[in-house]
Design a protein around this motif. Structure first.
Motif, PDB file in Angstrom:
ATOM      1  N   ARG A  70       0.837  -1.206   0.000  1.00  0.00           N
ATOM      2  CA  ARG A  70       0.000   0.000   0.000  1.00  0.00           C
ATOM      3  C   ARG A  70       0.871   1.255   0.000  1.00  0.00           C
ATOM      4  O   ARG A  70       0.558   2.251  -0.671  1.00  0.00           O
ATOM      5  N   TYR A  71       1.952   1.190   0.765  1.00  0.00           N
ATOM      6  CA  TYR A  71       2.877   2.323   0.852  1.00  0.00           C
ATOM      7  C   TYR A  71       3.501   2.622  -0.515  1.00  0.00           C
ATOM      8  O   TYR A  71       3.606   3.788  -0.925  1.00  0.00           O
ATOM      9  N   MET A  72       3.897   1.569  -1.248  1.00  0.00           N
ATOM     10  CA  MET A  72       4.496   1.768  -2.570  1.00  0.00           C
ATOM     11  C   MET A  72       3.482   2.333  -3.560  1.00  0.00           C
ATOM     12  O   MET A  72       3.815   3.176  -4.403  1.00  0.00           O
TER      13      MET A  72
ATOM     14  N   LEU B  79      17.759   2.860   9.994  1.00  0.00           N
ATOM     15  CA  LEU B  79      17.391   3.074   8.596  1.00  0.00           C
ATOM     16  C   LEU B  79      15.979   2.557   8.334  1.00  0.00           C
ATOM     17  O   LEU B  79      15.197   3.190   7.615  1.00  0.00           O
ATOM     18  N   GLY B  80      15.644   1.407   8.934  1.00  0.00           N
ATOM     19  CA  GLY B  80      14.304   0.865   8.770  1.00  0.00           C
ATOM     20  C   GLY B  80      13.240   1.788   9.323  1.00  0.00           C
ATOM     21  O   GLY B  80      12.174   1.974   8.721  1.00  0.00           O
ATOM     22  N   PHE B  81      13.529   2.389  10.463  1.00  0.00           N
ATOM     23  CA  PHE B  81      12.574   3.318  11.068  1.00  0.00           C
ATOM     24  C   PHE B  81      12.400   4.560  10.185  1.00  0.00           C
ATOM     25  O   PHE B  81      11.303   5.120  10.090  1.00  0.00           O
TER      26      PHE B  81
ATOM     27  N   ALA C   2      10.026   3.485   7.439  1.00  0.00           N
ATOM     28  CA  ALA C   2       8.834   2.746   7.867  1.00  0.00           C
ATOM     29  C   ALA C   2       7.583   3.626   7.810  1.00  0.00           C
ATOM     30  O   ALA C   2       7.627   4.801   8.206  1.00  0.00           O
ATOM     31  N   PRO C   3       6.470   3.074   7.351  1.00  0.00           N
ATOM     32  CA  PRO C   3       5.183   3.775   7.488  1.00  0.00           C
ATOM     33  C   PRO C   3       4.841   3.941   8.968  1.00  0.00           C
ATOM     34  O   PRO C   3       5.416   3.286   9.837  1.00  0.00           O
TER      35      PRO C   3
ATOM     36  N   VAL D 160       4.566   0.130  16.105  1.00  0.00           N
ATOM     37  CA  VAL D 160       4.943  -1.177  16.649  1.00  0.00           C
ATOM     38  C   VAL D 160       6.407  -1.171  17.083  1.00  0.00           C
ATOM     39  O   VAL D 160       6.763  -1.718  18.133  1.00  0.00           O
ATOM     40  N   GLY D 161       7.274  -0.545  16.272  1.00  0.00           N
ATOM     41  CA  GLY D 161       8.689  -0.491  16.611  1.00  0.00           C
ATOM     42  C   GLY D 161       8.964   0.292  17.884  1.00  0.00           C
ATOM     43  O   GLY D 161       9.719  -0.157  18.754  1.00  0.00           O
TER      44      GLY D 161
END
Length: 566
Positions: free
Chosen positions: A124-126, A304-306, A309-310, A316-317
């Motif tokens: 969905r983000y893409m 980097l993931g954060f 991240a949406p 959650v993180g």
């Protein structure tokens, strides 16, 4: 989402760890014994239940055991149709494997639900990026492999895979439900995710409340909610969980109880958890996370993931790290208390891995090395996982000793006998599932711990399974016979690299005249004889077995005795 080869691989890895170490330890005893009693005696008559004789320090919920027993029943019915073992000699160990398989299946399904939700969220983000930037824009990032990276990192994680099928309270319904709740949050169903988390905390493990609060606080911080609706959902979930726990667990314990509240009073308010050891407030960050992620690539990728991240993944993180911080204030620490934070941390690392793998162009050596780190990290982690699995499989001598004794009974057609099992074997693998229940043999398994009662029973025992290596050290004398050692059981003690070192030295010495060029060959006929020998399947198998046997040192720890007449 379609079923993929990696989804199947996850089930295979969980199954490998299950069959590699099929026995259980004392921390897992409540659930495994409770499931046994539910399957054997039903749910109404609890007079023969194990917890009546061995109640433990604090009550624990039976709801997880009920769920697993309910899910296992159909598989038991099917297994009875195809079982090759004679019902006269078989123990319930096959059923124990089925029970643990169902536990592993619930955890695997929870992880797969989380993986699918993660991939759906990034899909969905893409799409939203493509609408804003255009499908071929350089600003549009792709994350098509985020779900695959999540599974690769999960499967190479020793703790998640090894314990996925174990009846620890953290893994019996608790972790699967937490992962499903995280999946709901990733799919924009924040209220229902919080309700499920709070219900899980009230029934199964109260420490889940910390991650629930973290989710709520993060949602407010990121402006994903307004007002008090999310708090109402949390209260509804907690209320439903409390009602179910009181209603069901009070029946099984024979008195009014809310197990997780009682455990909280005993362990936290009264501070009794410190009796099992204390560690510094920083231990989860300085020791446990480092132990859980070998190598620490996933942890290093989290920032980097954060960044990419949406918001739902950020919620959650952040909640996961908040959970670890809250648990750090509890003096007694165990890695399983923060196990619920591991999947979100892996999700953040997977988001970074997918970004690097799909969007970093291979233009120079620096980028090549950066991309090589990702699969290499999973491979190294998997190697360590196999090593730890090998060591862990040798740490259940009680289960091995009981299985050997049962085989001795069957081989010698022994009937109407009583064996006393001391506490250490009971703590390292002895369960009710491991007992021969056939009336043809009529074997009684005594686990008396009270010394006064034990002294009165002592002369009635025909066999002993104990940690005492000499009959002279037994607490009581035997009036009508003496004890004869019939079996010993070993346990892992340490690693000894002497054999590997000496073998390498001998190999180098024996082949020091062979130049490296000789090993380079164009076809099979040019392979040097010693190389042919090394790559031989049987030879390699024997070598590895010998390396394992001589490197992983084991020593006698349990002894089985038979009483013989004077």
């Amino acid at each position: 989402m379609k079923w993929s080869y990696l989804d199947t691989a996850l089930l295979v890895v969980v199954s490998y760890h299950l069959f590699n170490a099929p026995y259980t330890k004392v921390e897992e005893s409540f659930n495994i014994q409770a499931i046994h009693d539910i399957l054997k005696y039903g749910i109404w008559d609890i007079s023969k239940y194990d917890h009546i004789q061995f109640p433990g320090v604090v009550p624990r919920t039976f709801i997880g055991a009920l769920c697993i027993a309910f899910l296992t029943n159909p598989f038991i019915a099917i297994s009875k149709l195809f079982s090759k073992a004679s019902s006269d000699v078989a123990t319930g160990f096959e059923t124990q494997l089925l029970v643990r398989s169902v536990i592993g299946l619930t955890n695997a399904v929870g992880l797969l639900c989380l993986k699918n939700s993660l991939q759906s969220m990034f899909d969905r983000y893409m799409k939203s990026q493509q609408k804003v930037n255009g499908r071929d824009s350089d600003l549009t990032k792709t994350f098509s492999w985020v779900g695959n990276w999540f599974l690769l990192f999960v499967m190479s994680s020793f703790q998640l895979m090894f314990y996925a099928s174990r009846p620890l309270p953290n893994f019996v319904m608790t972790l699967p439900l937490v992962n499903v709740a995280f999946g709901l949050i990733l799919n924009d169903k924040l209220n229902f995710g919080v309700a499920l988390l709070s219900m899980t905390a009230a029934i199964f493990r109260l420490e889940v409340a910390a991650i629930t609060v973290g989710v709520i606080a993060s949602a407010y911080y990121l402006k994903k909610v307004q007002g008090f609706q999310i708090i109402r959902f949390a209260a509804m979930g907690a209320s439903l969980g409390t009602f179910l726990s009181i209603f069901i667990d009070s029946h099984f314990w024979g008195e009014f109880t809310l197990p997780e509240f009682d455990a909280f009073i005993y362990n936290v308010i009264s501070g009794n958890s410190s009796n099992w050891g204390t560690e510094p407030i920083t231990a989860y960050f300085t020791h446990y996370l480092r132990m859980l992620f070998i190598p620490p690539t996933i942890l290093m990728l989290n920032y980097l993931g954060f960044k990419f991240a949406p918001d739902n993944l950020k919620i959650v993180g952040l909640a996961s790290y908040f959970h670890i911080i809250v648990m750090s204030f509890q003096p007694h620490k165990e890695w399983r208390f923060i196990v619920y934070s591991i999947p979100p941390i892996i999700m953040l690392g997977s988001a970074a891995a997918a970004y690097l793998w799909e969007n970093v162009k291979v233009e120079n050596m620096k980028n090549i090395l950066l991309l090589c780190i990702l699969p290499l990290s999973a491979i190294i982690s998997a190697v360590f996982s196999l090593l730890f699995a090998r060591i862990s499989s040798m740490n259940y001598p009680g289960g091995e000793a009981l299985a050997s004794f049962n085989q001795y009974i069957v081989d010698n057609n022994i009937t109407n006998s009583t064996i006393h099992i001391s506490v250490p074997p009971c703590m390292t693998g002895v369960t009710l599932f491991g007992e021969i229940e056939s009336p043809l043999y009529d074997i009684t398994y005594d686990k008396t711990e009270n010394y006064t009662v034990l002294e009165n029973k002592w002369n009635n025992f025909d066999y002993l399974l104990t940690h005492i290596n000499n009959p002279e050290g037994f607490p009581y004398k035997t009036e009508n016979g003496k004890w004869e050692l019939i079996q010993t059981t070993k346990m892992f003690t340490h690693m000894d690299f002497t054999f590997i070192r000496d073998s390498l030295r001998a190999f180098v010495k024996n082949n020091e005249n062979i130049e490296f060029g000789q090993v380079l060959f164009n076809n099979l006929e040019n392979i040097p004889p010693f190389v042919q020998k090394v790559i031989s399947t049987n030879y390699a198998k024997n070598v590895f077995n010998e390396i394992f046997e001589k490197t992983f040192s084991k020593s006698d720890i349990f002894y089985t005795y038979k009483k013989v007449s004077n």
